[in-house]
Design an enzyme around this catalytic site. Structure first.
Site, PDB file in Angstrom:
ATOM      1  N   ARG A  11       0.816  -1.217   0.000  1.00  0.00           N
ATOM      2  CA  ARG A  11       0.000   0.000   0.000  1.00  0.00           C
ATOM      3  C   ARG A  11       0.848   1.265   0.000  1.00  0.00           C
ATOM      4  O   ARG A  11       0.445   2.283  -0.559  1.00  0.00           O
ATOM      5  CB  ARG A  11      -0.941   0.010   1.203  1.00  0.00           C
ATOM      6  CG  ARG A  11      -2.118  -0.904   0.989  1.00  0.00           C
ATOM      7  CD  ARG A  11      -3.059  -0.880   2.153  1.00  0.00           C
ATOM      8  NE  ARG A  11      -4.358  -1.403   1.774  1.00  0.00           N
ATOM      9  CZ  ARG A  11      -5.339  -1.625   2.623  1.00  0.00           C
ATOM     10  NH1 ARG A  11      -5.177  -1.359   3.910  1.00  0.00           N
ATOM     11  NH2 ARG A  11      -6.500  -2.082   2.205  1.00  0.00           N
ATOM     12  N   LYS A  60     -15.187 -13.749   5.966  1.00  0.00           N
ATOM     13  CA  LYS A  60     -16.163 -12.756   6.456  1.00  0.00           C
ATOM     14  C   LYS A  60     -17.513 -12.915   5.761  1.00  0.00           C
ATOM     15  O   LYS A  60     -17.930 -12.081   4.970  1.00  0.00           O
ATOM     16  CB  LYS A  60     -15.617 -11.350   6.227  1.00  0.00           C
ATOM     17  CG  LYS A  60     -14.363 -11.048   7.024  1.00  0.00           C
ATOM     18  CD  LYS A  60     -13.950  -9.602   6.791  1.00  0.00           C
ATOM     19  CE  LYS A  60     -12.462  -9.446   6.639  1.00  0.00           C
ATOM     20  NZ  LYS A  60     -12.078  -8.312   5.798  1.00  0.00           N
ATOM     21  N   GLY A 117      -7.640  -7.886   1.370  1.00  0.00           N
ATOM     22  CA  GLY A 117      -6.289  -7.996   1.917  1.00  0.00           C
ATOM     23  C   GLY A 117      -5.701  -9.384   1.775  1.00  0.00           C
ATOM     24  O   GLY A 117      -4.588  -9.555   1.255  1.00  0.00           O
ATOM     25  N   GLY A 147     -12.894  -3.771   1.474  1.00  0.00           N
ATOM     26  CA  GLY A 147     -14.270  -3.293   1.639  1.00  0.00           C
ATOM     27  C   GLY A 147     -14.640  -2.279   0.571  1.00  0.00           C
ATOM     28  O   GLY A 147     -15.750  -2.308   0.033  1.00  0.00           O
TER      29      GLY A 147
HETATM   30  P1  ADP Z   1     -10.053 -10.840   2.203  1.00  0.00           P
HETATM   31  O1  ADP Z   1      -9.050 -10.346   3.217  1.00  0.00           O
HETATM   32  O2  ADP Z   1      -9.435 -11.167   0.890  1.00  0.00           O
HETATM   33  O3  ADP Z   1     -11.230  -9.927   2.089  1.00  0.00           O
HETATM   34  P2  ADP Z   1     -11.294 -12.557   4.173  1.00  0.00           P
HETATM   35  O4  ADP Z   1     -10.648 -11.730   5.227  1.00  0.00           O
HETATM   36  O5  ADP Z   1     -12.781 -12.551   4.057  1.00  0.00           O
HETATM   37  O6  ADP Z   1     -10.644 -12.245   2.736  1.00  0.00           O
HETATM   38  O7  ADP Z   1     -10.914 -14.078   4.373  1.00  0.00           O
HETATM   39  C1  ADP Z   1      -9.581 -14.509   4.417  1.00  0.00           C
HETATM   40  C2  ADP Z   1      -9.398 -15.563   5.469  1.00  0.00           C
HETATM   41  O8  ADP Z   1     -10.342 -16.606   5.285  1.00  0.00           O
HETATM   42  C3  ADP Z   1      -8.048 -16.212   5.410  1.00  0.00           C
HETATM   43  O9  ADP Z   1      -7.335 -15.899   6.590  1.00  0.00           O
HETATM   44  C4  ADP Z   1      -8.344 -17.705   5.297  1.00  0.00           C
HETATM   45  O10 ADP Z   1      -7.498 -18.488   6.113  1.00  0.00           O
HETATM   46  C5  ADP Z   1      -9.766 -17.782   5.772  1.00  0.00           C
HETATM   47  N1  ADP Z   1     -10.489 -18.949   5.251  1.00  0.00           N
HETATM   48  C6  ADP Z   1     -10.653 -19.289   3.956  1.00  0.00           C
HETATM   49  N2  ADP Z   1     -11.338 -20.437   3.850  1.00  0.00           N
HETATM   50  C7  ADP Z   1     -11.622 -20.842   5.104  1.00  0.00           C
HETATM   51  C8  ADP Z   1     -12.314 -21.972   5.645  1.00  0.00           C
HETATM   52  N3  ADP Z   1     -12.833 -22.914   4.859  1.00  0.00           N
HETATM   53  N4  ADP Z   1     -12.393 -22.069   6.986  1.00  0.00           N
HETATM   54  C9  ADP Z   1     -11.845 -21.110   7.770  1.00  0.00           C
HETATM   55  N5  ADP Z   1     -11.200 -20.022   7.327  1.00  0.00           N
HETATM   56  C10 ADP Z   1     -11.078 -19.895   5.998  1.00  0.00           C
HETATM   57 MG    MG Z   2      -9.088 -10.347   5.336  1.00  0.00          MG
END
Ligand code: ADP
Ligand code: MG
Length: 392
Positions: free
Chosen positions: A36, A197, A348, A371
């Site tokens: 960033r 999330k 992220g 977001g």
């Molecule tokens: P981003 O940061 O790209 O928006 P999120 O924060 O929503 O994505 O999700 C990322 C996290 O989701 C990662 O830390 C990953 O380990 C977790 N994750 C992905 N699949 C699973 C799963 N099946 N069970 C638990 N955690 C998961």
């Molecule tokens: Mg995340």
């Protein structure tokens, strides 16, 4: 949407207040990923090259309106100095005596970084008083903090009423790439959604159904849908409160002839440290949890991705931080990279995953906003962007 850009703006001898998004991961004072900070460099270099001095404003973490040394921007000032190859002055407050004195003393080509703007209680309240104080530190305002554009805060929204306000180069690039997803995208258009999330993101799927041809779900997001289909998900991460929403999404997808793809197999284990095994998605044993999509799912998702013309991806397919559960995300990354489609990745963790895969340069646009990118593609108005729009 057309933004007021820096093209043709005379900044020579002017002090420019630049809102940047230096909200980087820091552990024990060490920056884990400076993407960033690097992303803001083109705007900063351009302004400095044209004879401006800079007052940089950023938040870091959630200090909740109080001074908390844990969230000081000091490590960021050091890193930025290395990247710009110039000394960076750090104010020890945001709009206090130190910031005002140091801003007043800036000569052309010099850079001042204010302390974490969220040390000020007025920041997240979009307080007009704080906006006036921030505005008084410069002659012009530039917002390059796309990652914070979905927040109406003093440094992203209110400040723009008090200074001539422009979009920085990163902001322009983000709006252009994400805008290409929302206006006349080439089809088929595929959304890939995963991650953890679920409650934050499930609403996005619903809104996106009117715009895409295919939605594929993996990660924690998929589990809630499998549960909604009445499948046994064992100990998998689910948000039971959203089963009803998941059912509604599946019904609407059906009505709109949007293909909604769920994993048919998963990599599961008894706890993240347990021995991993591939199991069918409709029979995850009790005490076992799905931590990745399985090889059959990855192959069938990859086939659909190969035919896509436009792709938006947010949320990893599994717990990619652990090698045992990274294959699904990697397979999807390879498929997106090879597709030749116009591809945008936001979020992220999703961005870390694509960087880890070494395929980042095969992606059309990697968004610095999680977001913010989701809200943008939902078609919502982002307060930090609307204040930069050119009135026609
Ligand atoms: P981003 O940061 O790209 O928006 P999120 O924060 O929503 O994505 O999700 C990322 C996290 O989701 C990662 O830390 C990953 O380990 C977790 N994750 C992905 N699949 C699973 C799963 N099946 N069970 C638990 N955690 C998961
Ligand atoms: Mg995340």
């Amino acid at each position: 949407m057309s933004l007021r850009t820096l093209d043709g703006v005379d900044v020579s001898g002017k002090r420019v207040v630049v809102r940047v998004d230096f909200n980087v991961p820091i552990q024990d004072g060490v920056i884990q990923d400076d993407t960033r900070i690097r992303a803001a460099l083109p705007t900063l270099r351009r302004l400095l090259g044209r004879g401006a001095s800079l007052v940089l404003v950023s938040h870091l973490g959630r200090p909740k309106g109080k001074v908390d040394p844990k969230y000081s921007l000091a490590p960021i000032a050091v890193r930025l100095g290395e990247l710009l190859d110039a000394p960076i002055e750090l104010a020890n407050d945001v709009v206090g005596n130190d910031a005002r004195a140091k801003a007043a003393a800036l000569a052309a080509g010099e850079v001042l970084l204010l302390e974490n703007v969220r040390f000020e209680p007025g920041e997240e309240k979009n307080d007009p008083e704080l906006a006036v104080q921030l505005a008084s530190l410069g002659d012009l305002y530039v917002n390059d903090a796309f990652g914070a554009a979905h927040r109406a805060h003093a440094s992203t929204a209110a400040i723009a009423s008090h200074l001539p306000a422009y979009a920085g180069d990163l902001m322009v690039a983000e709006v252009s790439a994400l805008g290409a997803l929302t206006s006349n995208p080439d089809r088929p258009f595929v959304d890939i959604l995963g991650g953890a999330k679920v409650s934050d993101k499930i609403g996005v799927i619903e809104i996106r159904l009117s715009r895409v041809d295919v939605v594929m779900l993996g990660g924690g997001m998929a589990n809630t849908f499998l549960l909604a289909q009445g499948k046994a998900v064992g100990d998998s991460l689910v948000e039971a409160d959203f089963v009803e929403t998941a059912n509604r999404v599946m019904q609407q997808a059906n009505e709109r002839s949007v293909e909604l793809l769920l994993p048919i197999d998963v990599i599961a284990a008894q706890g993240m440290d347990g021995q991993a095994a591939t199991v069918d998605a409709d029979g995850i044993p009790d005490d076992w949890a799905a931590f990745d999509i399985g090889p059959k799912s990855a192959a069938s998702f990859a086939k659909v991705i190969a035919g896509a013309k436009t792709i938006f991806w947010n949320g990893p397919m599994g717990v990619f931080e652990r090698p045992a559960f990274a294959n699904g995300t990697l397979a999807i990354a390879r498929a997106v990279a090879a597709s030749g489609a116009f591809s945008v990745i936001g979020g992220g963790d999703s961005v870390s995953a694509i960087e880890q895969s070494g395929l980042a340069d095969k992606i059309s646009h990697i968004s610095t906003g999680g977001g913010a990118s989701l809200e943008f593609i939902e078609g919502r108005e982002l307060p930090g962007i609307s204040v930069l729009e050119a009135k026609s």
